[in-house]
Design an enzyme around this catalytic site. Structure first.
Site, short mmCIF file in Angstrom:
data_model
loop_
_atom_site.label_atom_id
_atom_site.label_comp_id
_atom_site.label_asym_id
_atom_site.label_seq_id
_atom_site.Cartn_x
_atom_site.Cartn_y
_atom_site.Cartn_z
N LYS A 1 0.82 -1.23 0.00
CA LYS A 1 0.00 0.00 0.00
C LYS A 1 0.85 1.28 0.00
O LYS A 1 0.46 2.27 -0.60
CB LYS A 1 -0.96 0.00 1.20
CG LYS A 1 -2.05 -1.08 1.10
CD LYS A 1 -3.05 -0.97 2.24
CE LYS A 1 -4.09 -2.08 2.13
NZ LYS A 1 -5.14 -1.95 3.16
N ASP B 1 -10.46 2.26 2.58
CA ASP B 1 -10.61 1.54 3.85
C ASP B 1 -11.42 2.34 4.88
O ASP B 1 -12.20 1.77 5.65
CB ASP B 1 -9.23 1.20 4.42
CG ASP B 1 -8.53 0.10 3.63
OD1 ASP B 1 -9.22 -0.74 3.02
OD2 ASP B 1 -7.29 0.08 3.60
#
Ligand code: ATR
Length: 287
Positions: A76, A113
């Site tokens: 990420k 998220d």
């Protein structure tokens, strides 16, 4: 009766998740469910990319034949660097990208998220943010950062970030000055009485891991407890909260809802998180 041969002139848009390892990612199940549900001739595959190859993979992304996709552990941050200057506000703040897409042939990144976290609570505990106040978040990894962003965006504060490794809590708290304060497990008895919400983002309670053993007795009767761990669905923390009569929301919806914005971007249709999708993922986890 005669059969008309199916000529597959196009395989449809291709999306993929990049990670290392990647075999256990459940994103292909979620996106595959939605592709089938809507009869979209697209694909969503897993691609294992080792850490030493991720930068080159992302640099060549526009030539891979992919319309976009997801990025998971441990890539990420690399995805954030590869999309720097072309990231949405949340990814920019967190320094982490979990969703990729192409615009004018250039790779762009976002982070869904935090959306997954708040949408799961909106669905599982409607009105949970009607009177935001102090909150306690356990753990200081990538999931914690997204949860903190989500809580801050809904007006919660102060948010006490409790972590075994204090320095890590302080580093993450520094991303949210004025809202998030680093704390330790020893501080919990003092922090819980005022907490409107407790969120576990540590790996404790996950299958194969020790349970998260904290005393929930000091929590107010109207506090909410939620867990980012969703295998098992009812973690020891959620079971203890329920035994105390507290409201709880499990973590499965967080992973389902984080997938929604990406699917919409790549395939052009905003999909729904339905009981049938939940059941499909639960079957996958169980089997
Ligand atoms: P993710 O990115 O998925 O959130 P991570 O970065 O691996 O996961 O972080 C795992 C979290 O679980 C960390 O907060 C970790 O605490 P440390 O920062 O002190 O390592 C926490 N964690 C894992 N095992 C733990 C344990 N046995 N006791 C307490 N905390 C634990």
């Amino acid at each position: 009766e005669h059969a008309i041969p199916q000529t597959e002139t196009t395989a449809g848009p291709r999306a993929a998740i990049l990670g290392w390892p990647i075999a256990h990612s459940r994103s292909p199940v979620i996106h595959g469910f939605w592709l089938a549900e809507h009869g979209i001739a697209g694909t969503y595959e897993r691609i294992a990319v080792p850490p030493e190859e991720i930068a080159a993979f992302l640099a060549a992304y526009p030539e891979k034949g992919l319309v976009g996709g997801n990025v998971t552990v441990p890539h990420k941050e690399a995805a954030y660097r590869a999309t720097a200057g072309r990231t949405d506000a949340i990814a920019t703040r967190l320094g982490a990208v979990n969703t990729l897409w192409l615009e004018d042939g250039r790779l762009c990144g976002g982070n869904t998220d935090a959306h997954g976290f708040v949408a799961n609570l909106d669905e599982g505990a409607p009105g949970w943010d009607a009177a935001p106040g102090p909150a306690v978040v356990l753990g200081a990894g990538g999931a914690a950062k997204a949860v903190l962003f989500g809580l801050e965006s809904r007006g919660f504060g102060p948010i006490h970030l409790v972590n075994r490794t204090r320095a890590r809590a302080e580093d993450v708290a520094a991303i949210f000055p004025g809202t998030v304060r680093a704390a330790g497990f020893d501080d919990l008895p003092a922090l819980l009485p005022d907490a409107r919400l407790v969120v576990n983002t540590t790996s404790l309670g996950m299958v194969g891991q020790p349970p998260l053993e904290i005393d929930l007795a000091p929590l107010a009767a109207d506090a909410l407890v939620t867990d980012a761990v969703y295998v098992p669905l009812e973690t020891p923390l959620l079971a203890a909260a329920r035994a105390r009569g507290l409201a709880t929301v499990d973590g499965l919806g967080m992973v389902l809802h984080q997938a929604v914005p990406g699917f919409e971007r790549w395939f052009g249709l905003r999909p729904a998180v339905t009981p049938a999708l939940r059941a499909r993922l639960l079957a996958d986890i169980g089997g």
